[in-house]
Design a protein around this motif. Structure first.
Motif, PDB file in Angstrom:
ATOM      1  N   GLU A  18       0.488  -1.397  -0.360  1.00 12.08           N
ATOM      2  CA  GLU A  18       0.307   0.110  -0.291  1.00 12.08           C
ATOM      3  C   GLU A  18       1.240   1.196  -0.142  1.00 12.08           C
ATOM      4  OE1 GLU A  18      -2.787  -0.403   3.295  1.00 12.08           O
ATOM      5  OE2 GLU A  18      -4.233  -1.438   2.612  1.00 12.08           O
ATOM      6  N   LYS A  19       1.615   1.644   0.792  1.00 17.82           N
ATOM      7  CA  LYS A  19       2.442   2.532   1.499  1.00 17.82           C
ATOM      8  C   LYS A  19       3.610   2.542  -0.110  1.00 17.82           C
ATOM      9  CE  LYS A  19       4.634   4.984   5.310  1.00 17.82           C
ATOM     10  NZ  LYS A  19       3.691   6.437   4.341  1.00 17.82           N
ATOM     11  N   GLY A  20       3.845   1.242  -0.678  1.00 16.32           N
ATOM     12  CA  GLY A  20       5.385   1.226  -1.538  1.00 16.32           C
ATOM     13  C   GLY A  20       6.724   1.071  -0.571  1.00 16.32           C
ATOM     14  N   GLU A  21       7.223   1.524   0.443  1.00 17.81           N
ATOM     15  CA  GLU A  21       8.261   1.176   1.049  1.00 17.81           C
ATOM     16  C   GLU A  21       8.213   2.111   2.490  1.00 17.81           C
ATOM     17  OE1 GLU A  21      11.692   2.376  -1.485  1.00 17.81           O
ATOM     18  OE2 GLU A  21      11.681   5.066  -0.034  1.00 17.81           O
ATOM     19  N   CYS A  22       9.354   1.570   3.349  1.00 17.00           N
ATOM     20  CA  CYS A  22       8.720   2.377   4.166  1.00 17.00           C
ATOM     21  C   CYS A  22       9.840   1.883   5.976  1.00 17.00           C
ATOM     22  CB  CYS A  22       7.712   2.338   5.757  1.00 17.00           C
ATOM     23  SG  CYS A  22       6.679   0.265   6.031  1.00 17.00           S
ATOM     24  N   ASN A  23      10.437   2.349   6.704  1.00 18.23           N
ATOM     25  CA  ASN A  23      11.277   1.755   7.552  1.00 18.23           C
ATOM     26  C   ASN A  23      10.767   0.942   8.431  1.00 18.23           C
ATOM     27  OD1 ASN A  23      10.488   3.884   9.517  1.00 18.23           O
ATOM     28  ND2 ASN A  23      11.753   5.016   9.175  1.00 18.23           N
ATOM     29  N   VAL A  24      11.184   0.459   9.131  1.00 13.89           N
ATOM     30  CA  VAL A  24      11.366  -0.507  10.874  1.00 13.89           C
ATOM     31  C   VAL A  24      10.483   0.442  12.054  1.00 13.89           C
ATOM     32  CG1 VAL A  24      12.158  -1.786  12.548  1.00 13.89           C
ATOM     33  CG2 VAL A  24      13.133  -1.418  10.309  1.00 13.89           C
ATOM     34  N   SER A  25      11.102   1.796  12.267  1.00 11.20           N
ATOM     35  CA  SER A  25      10.393   3.147  12.721  1.00 11.20           C
ATOM     36  C   SER A  25       8.687   3.298  12.487  1.00 11.20           C
ATOM     37  CB  SER A  25      10.517   3.366  13.043  1.00 11.20           C
ATOM     38  OG  SER A  25      12.196   4.166  12.710  1.00 11.20           O
ATOM     39  N   PHE A  26       8.286   3.296  11.317  1.00  8.53           N
ATOM     40  CA  PHE A  26       6.790   3.398  10.382  1.00  8.53           C
ATOM     41  C   PHE A  26       6.000   2.056  11.281  1.00  8.53           C
ATOM     42  CE2 PHE A  26       3.421   3.297   8.083  1.00  8.53           C
ATOM     43  CZ  PHE A  26       2.742   4.073   7.339  1.00  8.53           C
ATOM     44  N   MET A  27       6.854   0.549  10.724  1.00  6.89           N
ATOM     45  CA  MET A  27       6.570  -0.100  10.994  1.00  6.89           C
ATOM     46  C   MET A  27       5.891  -0.827  12.276  1.00  6.89           C
ATOM     47  SD  MET A  27       7.794  -3.108   7.665  1.00  6.89           S
ATOM     48  CE  MET A  27       9.567  -2.839   6.880  1.00  6.89           C
ATOM     49  N   GLN A  28       6.910  -0.153  13.000  1.00  9.36           N
ATOM     50  CA  GLN A  28       6.650  -0.613  14.513  1.00  9.36           C
ATOM     51  C   GLN A  28       5.579  -0.239  15.032  1.00  9.36           C
ATOM     52  OE1 GLN A  28      10.164   0.725  17.247  1.00  9.36           O
ATOM     53  NE2 GLN A  28       9.151   0.315  18.640  1.00  9.36           N
ATOM     54  N   ALA A  29       5.603   1.470  14.594  1.00 11.97           N
ATOM     55  CA  ALA A  29       4.547   2.087  15.066  1.00 11.97           C
ATOM     56  C   ALA A  29       2.870   1.610  14.790  1.00 11.97           C
ATOM     57  CB  ALA A  29       4.354   3.422  14.485  1.00 11.97           C
ATOM     58  N   CYS A  30       3.465   1.531  13.073  1.00 13.27           N
ATOM     59  CA  CYS A  30       1.615   0.355  13.025  1.00 13.27           C
ATOM     60  C   CYS A  30       1.723  -0.646  13.222  1.00 13.27           C
ATOM     61  CB  CYS A  30       1.744   0.647  11.125  1.00 13.27           C
ATOM     62  SG  CYS A  30       1.618   2.166   9.910  1.00 13.27           S
ATOM     63  N   LEU A  31       2.207  -1.648  13.487  1.00 11.31           N
ATOM     64  CA  LEU A  31       1.966  -2.179  13.839  1.00 11.31           C
ATOM     65  C   LEU A  31       1.534  -2.734  15.582  1.00 11.31           C
ATOM     66  CD1 LEU A  31       4.513  -4.842  11.963  1.00 11.31           C
ATOM     67  CD2 LEU A  31       1.452  -4.691  11.763  1.00 11.31           C
TER      68      LEU A  31
END
Length: 91
Positions: free
Chosen positions: A32-45
């Protein structure tokens, strides 16, 4: 009909790696987003960074995702285009 067992083995390995709710969510988010970093994934999850990193390693090792370094950050994106088609069917 494809009777090549290697073809089925490769497909089964791909499915095994994706057969975890957190990894499915991560892959879907990257699609959906294209790309992201670990911090973004951590916050989302809402998952600890160490857990996200473990899942990233499994996805990278299987060739599903790849990373791009930008300074101190690594941005991940989908590498295996078959995953997009598969997730369209599943999610």
């Amino acid at each position: 009909m494809n009777n090549n067992i290697e073809h089925y083995t490769e497909a089964a390995e791909l499915l095994k790696v994706l057969a975890h709710p957190v990894r499915l969510c991560m892959v879907n988010g990257l699609l959906e987003k294209g790309e992201c970093n670990v911090s973004f994934m951590q916050a989302c999850l809402k998952t600890p960074q160490s857990t996200v990193s473990q899942h990233i390693q499994k996805l990278k090792a299987s060739g599903i995702i790849e990373g791009r370094r930008d300074g101190l950050e690594i941005y991940y994106r989908i590498k295996d285009k078959r995953v997009a088609e598969l997730l369209k069917l599943l999610v």
